[in-house]
Design a protein around this motif. Sequence first.
Motif, PDB file in Angstrom:
ATOM      1  N   THR A 180       0.921  -1.307   0.347  1.00  0.00           N
ATOM      2  CA  THR A 180      -0.063   0.180  -0.013  1.00  0.00           C
ATOM      3  C   THR A 180       0.884   1.233   0.007  1.00  0.00           C
ATOM      4  O   THR A 180       0.664   2.076  -0.693  1.00  0.00           O
ATOM      5  N   ILE A 181       1.832   1.169   0.696  1.00  0.00           N
ATOM      6  CA  ILE A 181       2.830   2.381   0.829  1.00  0.00           C
ATOM      7  C   ILE A 181       3.522   2.669  -0.568  1.00  0.00           C
ATOM      8  O   ILE A 181       3.685   3.725  -0.889  1.00  0.00           O
ATOM      9  N   TRP A 182       3.778   1.581  -1.085  1.00  0.00           N
ATOM     10  CA  TRP A 182       4.480   1.588  -2.645  1.00  0.00           C
ATOM     11  C   TRP A 182       3.448   2.283  -3.347  1.00  0.00           C
ATOM     12  O   TRP A 182       3.896   3.155  -4.130  1.00  0.00           O
TER      13      TRP A 182
ATOM     14  N   ALA B 259     -14.421  -1.162  -0.238  1.00  0.00           N
ATOM     15  CA  ALA B 259     -13.317  -0.422  -0.439  1.00  0.00           C
ATOM     16  C   ALA B 259     -12.129  -0.907  -0.863  1.00  0.00           C
ATOM     17  O   ALA B 259     -11.162  -0.421  -1.539  1.00  0.00           O
ATOM     18  N   ASP B 260     -12.101  -2.063  -0.605  1.00  0.00           N
ATOM     19  CA  ASP B 260     -10.925  -3.140  -1.141  1.00  0.00           C
ATOM     20  C   ASP B 260     -10.988  -3.401  -2.542  1.00  0.00           C
ATOM     21  O   ASP B 260     -10.152  -3.707  -3.386  1.00  0.00           O
ATOM     22  N   VAL B 261     -12.345  -3.394  -3.147  1.00  0.00           N
ATOM     23  CA  VAL B 261     -12.534  -3.994  -4.557  1.00  0.00           C
ATOM     24  C   VAL B 261     -11.607  -3.352  -5.465  1.00  0.00           C
ATOM     25  O   VAL B 261     -10.863  -3.730  -6.201  1.00  0.00           O
ATOM     26  N   PRO B 262     -11.942  -1.682  -5.511  1.00  0.00           N
ATOM     27  CA  PRO B 262     -11.265  -0.996  -6.691  1.00  0.00           C
ATOM     28  C   PRO B 262      -9.713  -1.120  -6.536  1.00  0.00           C
ATOM     29  O   PRO B 262      -8.970  -1.169  -7.632  1.00  0.00           O
TER      30      PRO B 262
ATOM     31  N   ARG C 219      -6.712   2.518  -6.588  1.00  0.00           N
ATOM     32  CA  ARG C 219      -5.807   1.636  -5.989  1.00  0.00           C
ATOM     33  C   ARG C 219      -5.405   2.356  -4.438  1.00  0.00           C
ATOM     34  O   ARG C 219      -5.273   1.615  -3.582  1.00  0.00           O
ATOM     35  N   MET C 220      -5.666   3.872  -4.518  1.00  0.00           N
ATOM     36  CA  MET C 220      -5.340   4.400  -3.026  1.00  0.00           C
ATOM     37  C   MET C 220      -6.378   3.972  -2.095  1.00  0.00           C
ATOM     38  O   MET C 220      -6.448   4.540  -0.983  1.00  0.00           O
ATOM     39  N   THR C 221      -7.448   3.434  -2.491  1.00  0.00           N
ATOM     40  CA  THR C 221      -8.447   3.189  -1.536  1.00  0.00           C
ATOM     41  C   THR C 221      -7.988   2.177  -0.497  1.00  0.00           C
ATOM     42  O   THR C 221      -8.487   1.981   0.651  1.00  0.00           O
ATOM     43  N   LYS C 222      -6.925   1.411  -0.915  1.00  0.00           N
ATOM     44  CA  LYS C 222      -6.323   0.574   0.003  1.00  0.00           C
ATOM     45  C   LYS C 222      -5.715   1.269   1.243  1.00  0.00           C
ATOM     46  O   LYS C 222      -5.297   0.556   2.307  1.00  0.00           O
ATOM     47  N   LEU C 223      -5.390   2.591   1.029  1.00  0.00           N
ATOM     48  CA  LEU C 223      -4.927   3.334   2.175  1.00  0.00           C
ATOM     49  C   LEU C 223      -5.873   3.086   3.724  1.00  0.00           C
ATOM     50  O   LEU C 223      -5.470   3.197   4.726  1.00  0.00           O
TER      51      LEU C 223
END
Length: 432
Positions: free
Chosen positions: A31-33, A99-102, A120-124
């Motif tokens: 996620t940080i990457w 929130a993880d799906v996108p 993909r930033m939703t993973k934050l």
Amino acid sequence: MRLSLGDPNEGMSHGQRNRERLWDTLLAVATIWSAIEIPWQLEFGVSQRVAVKVIQCFLSVLFAADLCLRWRHLWTGHRVASTNSRTENHPQSLRWLLADVPAAIPFALIPGPIGLVALRMTKLARLVQTLKLWRQRDIHNAGLLRLIFFVFWMLIISYWIACGWAALRDRLPEDNDRMHYLRALYWTITTLATVGYGDITPANATQMLYAIMAMLFGVGLYGYGIANVAHMLANIDQAQTHYHSSLDRLSNFLRYRKIPMELQQQIFEYYSFLWERNLGYDEAVILSELPESLRVEIAVAMKREFIEKVPFFQGASPQLVREIAIELRPVLFRPGDDIFRKGEIGRHIYFISKGAVEVIAGDDKTVVATLTDGSFFGEMALLLQRPRSATVRAVEFCDLYALDKATFENIILCFPDFAAHIKGEAERRGAQ
Ligand code: CMP
């Protein structure tokens, strides 16, 4: 792999816990990457390098796997906790899941508007959740983790602000991507740190608005940062802070009451002994705040060293050891203190955890016996219902445990072996 985001310890073996931590760490790194790579892509375009493509594929697979595991977890009815709740909470878990799906869709690899990769930033949201869990789990380093997470968020937000500034600014003819970004980062740091050299200034209304927001954010961050760092540093050694504040209060009180200097000195000596013994914490107060079941376990654990010193407890039933451990109250005496004097009414029996006492006859001079670690005294007055037969004085700093009369009598009734041992010792001493 079992993925429990709920109570970190409940029903989980050591191996499962380690696997879960490893998985969370892997996701956090991924996620940080993404949080670094995506704003860069949005500003400078998608990199066509093979290594970057491979990493993007790997991230999509990883996030998709995480999504599947979470779905499975939800549907098999495991407990899944949300960020705020540690109880079964399906609607909220479902929200986290959506929130993880996108994040799991490989937008960077399929043709379409480049802005979609930002999804993909939703993973934050998951990263925030994981960092919170880490802080809850690692209670020993909570202050340090808070400091590390604060610095982490500060750096990542500065990076994003710099990306935004780089997008708003026209590139100087001599600058490549890196130099353009470096200028933006330089502006961000000077603005957020409230230094503001003024060598890079907004050139139009949009940039001005952006600069205003960055400045407001910078002021907030600066204030929050300074206050938090000061608070965290002060709390790194809470025990010492607590000890010094107790000493300050005591010293003010003693001065206000005009207590003689010599007595003040004795009181401070006592406190420094208390500090050496248990970092100034009052064992009885800490135990009183815990639930009964834990209190017994902790009382036994804390008194284990003492229990091992008392020969009788070695062969005693675990039940007796638990009963006594929970009822023993720690008391401290300084060298020369009379723990009690001959003729007084007996209210406690004492066990010596550390130190030495003298049993002194009625003439206040003759030392009848010297008792040390693991011994007990004061039993005769309780057993025979008569005043203290001698004075008992501390020879050095003494760490004692006291058992009150009523509890002692109850224990004597319930544990005949213990009663016989104490009575035998009392008779032997009385005969001397
Ligand atoms: P108690 O009479 O309650 O108070 C004085 C205590 O000194 C007494 O109980 C015993 O525990 C202890 N004591 C008295 N005589 C001796 C002795 N000869 N040896 C060791 N301890 C003693």
